[in-house]
Design a protein around this motif. Structure first.
Motif, PDB file in Angstrom:
ATOM      1  N   ARG A  90      10.822   2.782  38.356  1.00 30.13           N
ATOM      2  CA  ARG A  90       9.415   3.001  37.973  1.00 30.13           C
ATOM      3  C   ARG A  90       9.317   4.087  36.913  1.00 30.13           C
ATOM      4  O   ARG A  90       8.548   3.971  35.951  1.00 30.13           O
ATOM      5  CB  ARG A  90       8.570   3.365  39.195  1.00 30.13           C
ATOM      6  N   ASN A  93      10.117   2.974  33.393  1.00 28.70           N
ATOM      7  CA  ASN A  93       8.943   2.366  32.751  1.00 28.70           C
ATOM      8  C   ASN A  93       9.334   1.390  31.644  1.00 28.70           C
ATOM      9  O   ASN A  93       8.804   1.438  30.528  1.00 28.70           O
ATOM     10  CB  ASN A  93       8.030   3.470  32.185  1.00 28.70           C
ATOM     11  N   SER A 197      11.318   5.848  24.561  1.00 26.48           N
ATOM     12  CA  SER A 197      11.718   5.310  25.868  1.00 26.48           C
ATOM     13  C   SER A 197      12.240   6.415  26.777  1.00 26.48           C
ATOM     14  O   SER A 197      12.518   7.529  26.341  1.00 26.48           O
ATOM     15  CB  SER A 197      12.774   4.217  25.706  1.00 26.48           C
ATOM     16  N   ASN A 198      12.372   6.091  28.064  1.00 24.06           N
ATOM     17  CA  ASN A 198      12.796   7.071  29.062  1.00 24.06           C
ATOM     18  C   ASN A 198      14.240   6.851  29.502  1.00 24.06           C
ATOM     19  O   ASN A 198      14.704   5.712  29.615  1.00 24.06           O
ATOM     20  CB  ASN A 198      11.902   6.992  30.303  1.00 24.06           C
ATOM     21  N   THR A 281      12.546  11.876  27.889  1.00 24.16           N
ATOM     22  CA  THR A 281      11.947  10.937  26.948  1.00 24.16           C
ATOM     23  C   THR A 281      12.478  11.190  25.544  1.00 24.16           C
ATOM     24  O   THR A 281      12.489  12.323  25.057  1.00 24.16           O
ATOM     25  CB  THR A 281      10.408  11.070  26.937  1.00 24.16           C
TER      26      THR A 281
END
Length: 287
Positions: A90, A93, A197-198, A281
């Protein structure tokens, strides 16, 4: 690859008895031979000495435990590791239709969750340096109509075989602690992630709180290693404590991630601080 989580809550006598009993049954089913002094030396060699030799020793170490890895994960965490991994996905993401990467994928739990997250038009790649783990991950994976395509790939977490800016999200589950150079590994994760993006790293927490640390090591020494011993894998799990003690603390991981170029980084305690999650991030391109 991912390592066996410790218990998330202080166990009661009934839980301990249940775990020991199930571990005994597992040991009888697996019927692994009693460990030798050679096994003990091999485990020590995986975390000391020459970097290239240590890397090879780790590959052999994690390859040996592939047959009991998932069962011991479930047994020793009471199944809670699955919740922690869902939370990690989660936090990653990843978008529908995207391409996600799971580094040190082990038996593939996070890879399969990422495949579900990206959906049928997406793709998830699971990378690990232990071929037996990859073979096991492939064997236990069943195609799902609502999940993306999965690719299993043997590779080095500190020299990822991908170009720059390729992935919409990256996870590492119980693997950063086991590489020779965590900073170099984080640099590689940053390189292959797409801007914005993570990158999410789930692992044991090298806790600063002495009570959490004491309980964590109690679980490792009094529950994890004894139960693993019943499966003939004592030496392979005895490495957990020294590997945690060498692992950077949460604030050190955040500082490391920011130093190498992540835009933001935060460390989230998991399971009362026994585990931890780094969420970093990658900067978006300038407008």
């Amino acid at each position: 690859p991912t390592s066996v989580p410790a218990l998330a809550v202080p166990p009661g006598a009934g839980q301990v008895a249940t775990m020991v009993f199930l571990g005994w049954i597992l040991g009888r089913l697996i019927r692994r031979p009693t460990e030798s002094g050679g096994t003990e030396r091999a485990v020590k060699g995986a975390f000391s000495g020459d970097a290239s030799e240590a890397s090879m020793a780790r590959e052999q170490l994690f390859g040996k435990i592939s047959r009991v890895y998932d069962l011991l994960n479930d047994l020793l965490s009471l199944g809670l590791h699955r919740l922690w991994k869902r939370r990690a996905v989660r936090m990653a993401n990843v978008p529908k239709g995207g391409h996600a990467l799971d580094v040190c994928c082990g038996s593939g739990d996070l890879t399969r969750l990422l495949a579900s997250a990206v959906g049928p038009n997406g793709k998830a790649t699971g990378l690990d340096f232990a071929r037996p783990m990859l073979q096991y991950a492939h064997t236990k994976t069943r195609p799902k109509s609502k999940s993306g395509r999965i690719q299993w790939l043997k590779g080095d977490a500190m020299a990822l075989p991908f170009g720059n800016n390729q992935f919409d999200g990256v996870t590492v589950g119980y693997g950063l602690r086991n590489v020779n150079d965590p900073k170099q590994c984080l640099s590689e994760l940053l390189r292959v992630a797409k801007p914005g993006s993570n990158v999410v790293v789930l692992d044991f927490n090298n806790a600063q709180n002495r009570f959490v640390r004491g309980f964590q090591f109690f679980c490792l020494e009094k529950i994890v290693v004894p139960v693993a011993s019943l499966c003939g894998a004592r030496a392979e799990y005895a490495y957990l404590r020294p590997s945690i003690e060498r692992y950077p603390k949460g604030d050190e991981l955040v500082a490391m991630a920011e130093e190498i170029g992540f835009k933001t980084a935060r460390f989230l305690p998991v399971a009362g601080g026994l585990m931890g999650m780094l969420v970093a991030t990658k900067p978006a391109p300038p407008q």
